[in-house]
Design an enzyme around this catalytic site. Sequence first.
Site, short mmCIF file in Angstrom:
data_model
loop_
_atom_site.label_atom_id
_atom_site.label_comp_id
_atom_site.label_asym_id
_atom_site.label_seq_id
_atom_site.Cartn_x
_atom_site.Cartn_y
_atom_site.Cartn_z
N ASN A 277 0.81 -1.22 0.00
CA ASN A 277 0.00 0.00 0.00
C ASN A 277 0.84 1.27 0.00
OD1 ASN A 277 0.91 0.38 2.60
ND2 ASN A 277 -1.05 0.02 3.60
N LYS A 278 2.15 1.15 -0.09
CA LYS A 278 3.00 2.33 -0.04
C LYS A 278 3.12 2.99 -1.42
CE LYS A 278 3.48 1.93 4.33
NZ LYS A 278 4.48 1.41 5.22
#
Length: 373
Positions: free
Chosen positions: A190-191
């Site tokens: 999710n980065k």
Amino acid sequence: MSKKKKNYKITIPVARPWLGRTERRYVAQALASGWISSRGGFIDKFEARFAGFCGVKYASSVCNGTVALHLALVALGIGPGDEVIVPSLSFIATANAVAYTGATPVFADIDSRNWCLDPSKIEAKITKRTKAVIPVHLYGHPAEMKPIMKLAGRYGLFVVEDAAEAHGAEVEGRMVGGIGDIGTFSFFGNKILTTGEGGMVVTNNRRLAEKMNILKNHGMDSRKKYWHPVIGYNYRMTNLQAAVGLAQLEKAGKILAERDLIRRRYDERLKNIPGITLPPAETWSRSVCWLYSILVGNKRVRDGLLSLLRDNGIESRPFFFPMETMPPYRENERCAVSARISARGINLPSAVGLTDREIEKICAIIVNYVGRG
Ligand SMILES: *Cc1c(COP(=O)(O)O)cnc(C)c1O
């Protein structure tokens, strides 16, 4: 009779990786080459290119952002009996990495203007045992590095930047990660940039770079095979992950631009709405949009909004809890600003690919709900 739990279908996720043809091509190349562990061409290219991206001399890949922090602290010689100052508001890994070394994380309050470590709250937390400070660039906004570096210099403290959420953010023209002694990044799914799981340590200090390279590779002497002068770790990234990372890095400019656009659309729609505080944007910073984050009036409104968005198929997240309130770190002294912001904060969908219509839908729900108080 128990009420049946409703099964909500999420149609707009908070985050989603943006993967394309180049990622697939590079992974296929890595597979075909047979170099699927931690050696191979993609590792070298990814590290060299990431160093360039951050404007630093050395970048070393690791298997996640948590071990990146641990490796940095071990390389700086931090261990039992030491104290490391961390902001109250961060993902728990920041404090856990300190605990892994045997040192104690000491929590300092955040600045209400940028939600990151408040330089004016650090000094009161410094003791004879303090060895380092870890500013976290929270939700894509940089911590105020200039006074933090000054203070660290005055007290002889190391600075490790936790840049897991802020790839590409800048402080007065300098990329985050390259300002302190060591910077750490995460490439979790999710980065801003992802390798699935993965991380990176960056530094301009050759001695620290060499030390981290040895420590992450079982502590093996770089010139003498199977000779281990120190107890090391296996913290290496694989060539398959680096293949994904290189493809991501090649389009980093595009990813950051798309995220800027998402932030601008939200800002346009949510500015000047009473009861809504937009994400920080300090004049000395260039922030990046990891998760578009706002504050609402109080915890009741925040929690109501979280469930209303979920009812509409929209995923959102509450802010992190102040770390000193959690069982392993429970302290009597609480960080008041962190507590206030934590209770009022909400992360909204921010994935590349989010459409204008989706942003409009999300904002309409928020504005309507907050307007009703
Ligand atoms: C994601 C994150 C980490 C940990 O990274 P992982 O790759 O998940 O181990 C550390 N610090 C912060 C602030 C993060 O957001």
